[in-house]
Design a protein around this motif. Sequence first.
Motif, mmCIF file in Angstrom:
data_model
loop_
_atom_site.group_PDB
_atom_site.id
_atom_site.type_symbol
_atom_site.label_atom_id
_atom_site.label_comp_id
_atom_site.label_asym_id
_atom_site.label_seq_id
_atom_site.Cartn_x
_atom_site.Cartn_y
_atom_site.Cartn_z
ATOM 1 N N THR A 69 0.836 -1.204 0.000
ATOM 2 C CA THR A 69 0.000 0.000 0.000
ATOM 3 C C THR A 69 0.869 1.252 0.000
ATOM 4 O OG1 THR A 69 -1.721 -1.188 1.213
ATOM 5 C CG2 THR A 69 -1.861 1.215 1.185
ATOM 6 N N GLN A 83 -8.978 1.802 1.330
ATOM 7 C CA GLN A 83 -7.713 1.156 1.684
ATOM 8 C C GLN A 83 -6.646 2.192 2.015
ATOM 9 O OE1 GLN A 83 -5.935 -1.141 -1.464
ATOM 10 N NE2 GLN A 83 -4.713 -2.370 -0.054
ATOM 11 N N TRP A 137 -4.770 2.921 5.721
ATOM 12 C CA TRP A 137 -3.311 2.953 5.881
ATOM 13 C C TRP A 137 -2.887 4.242 6.578
ATOM 14 C CZ3 TRP A 137 1.036 5.713 4.911
ATOM 15 C CH2 TRP A 137 2.261 5.048 4.942
#
Length: 386
Positions: free
Chosen positions: A22, A58, A62
């Motif tokens: 990520t 997502q 993070w």
Amino acid sequence: MYQAVRQYAKTLLWNDSRNADTFAWLVTGMLQSQKSTLPDWITHRQSNATFAQSRERQARRWLGNAKIDPVSIYGPLVTSALRTWGEHRLVLALDTSVLFEDFCMIRVAVLFRGRAVPLYSTVITHSSAQVSTARLLPVLAHVKGMLDFLGIRNVRFLADRGFCDIDLMDWLWACGWHYRIRIKSSLILADPQGQRLCKVNEVKLAPRETRCFHNVTITGQRFGPVHVVLGRPTDGPEQWQVVSDEPTSVETFAEYGERFQIEEGFLDDKSGLFGLEASRLRDAASLERLVLVISTATLFLNSEGLQVVEQGLRRRVDPHWQRGLSYLKIGLRAVQYALARGKAIFTRLGLHGGDDPEPVGYRTSKQPDLRIAFEVGWTLVFRPLS
């Protein structure tokens, strides 16, 4: 680009290897879009997620993940780049910048050939750019640990008058770091025996005159010995005053003037290149992780720009006869040039010390240029006190 960034990201310390993936695409999205807003990043994300909302979620998870420590992620990355620095002097600048009127970013940066490469950045909930020395010393202690690990001890430290504090100077002296710090006009100068000489604002200079006080003490606590230089560069009323641990001269103004490079770095972060001010994040921890992404992108671009210059390929991306762009912008253009032709990028990560092989050509700067101290017409007056 994602694969080029990921080769470095996967070597760092992560609580979950998926966070490395990520992180790599967040840096990729930052470099591709040159914006700090998540919707502009997600179009560059290759993912099994069908909907853009899933990819954005997502990224938000993070940035909000408390198990991701920006210091432990960025520290190994930047120290790896500085392994090739050599025995040359390393110049550090300390400064702060207010974000969204509620947060303060504290940064220590390496001044590298006209730009500032972040070395340590943290974001705190604090509505003012004024930060206490007690809050700054842990930051500087961490920086010292990084440099000691690399064996870099030839350090010059620069800071504005907001950081003029004898506790800070005493800490720098204990570290063996040299310093150039702008001082306030209300500061008291005294001889080594404590005999008061004057306040800084009591010294009236003629235009283009410089006056140096060597081996003096400052403040009512008689901290010293230190060396002070005062200068009035123009016909205007403004005077410059800098304290140093080494004997001063007109050249001290040029040395201190390098500090403005960190302000250029803040400009790149906030509005000039990465658009941090457009971010909708409003908590210190998430902002600090966003700054981690920006700092990583800055490090990669400066390293790429350095590599292009060293290979003699600058004029492929910089139209000026002499270097007219920062290493950061050269790196950005070099990445775009390489990707358009299917060439490799970020093949190595490194910053080298020493003189710039291609110093930037003359250009008009918006920042005060203290190199004016070298112009003919300045009068240098030494006031040595033994």
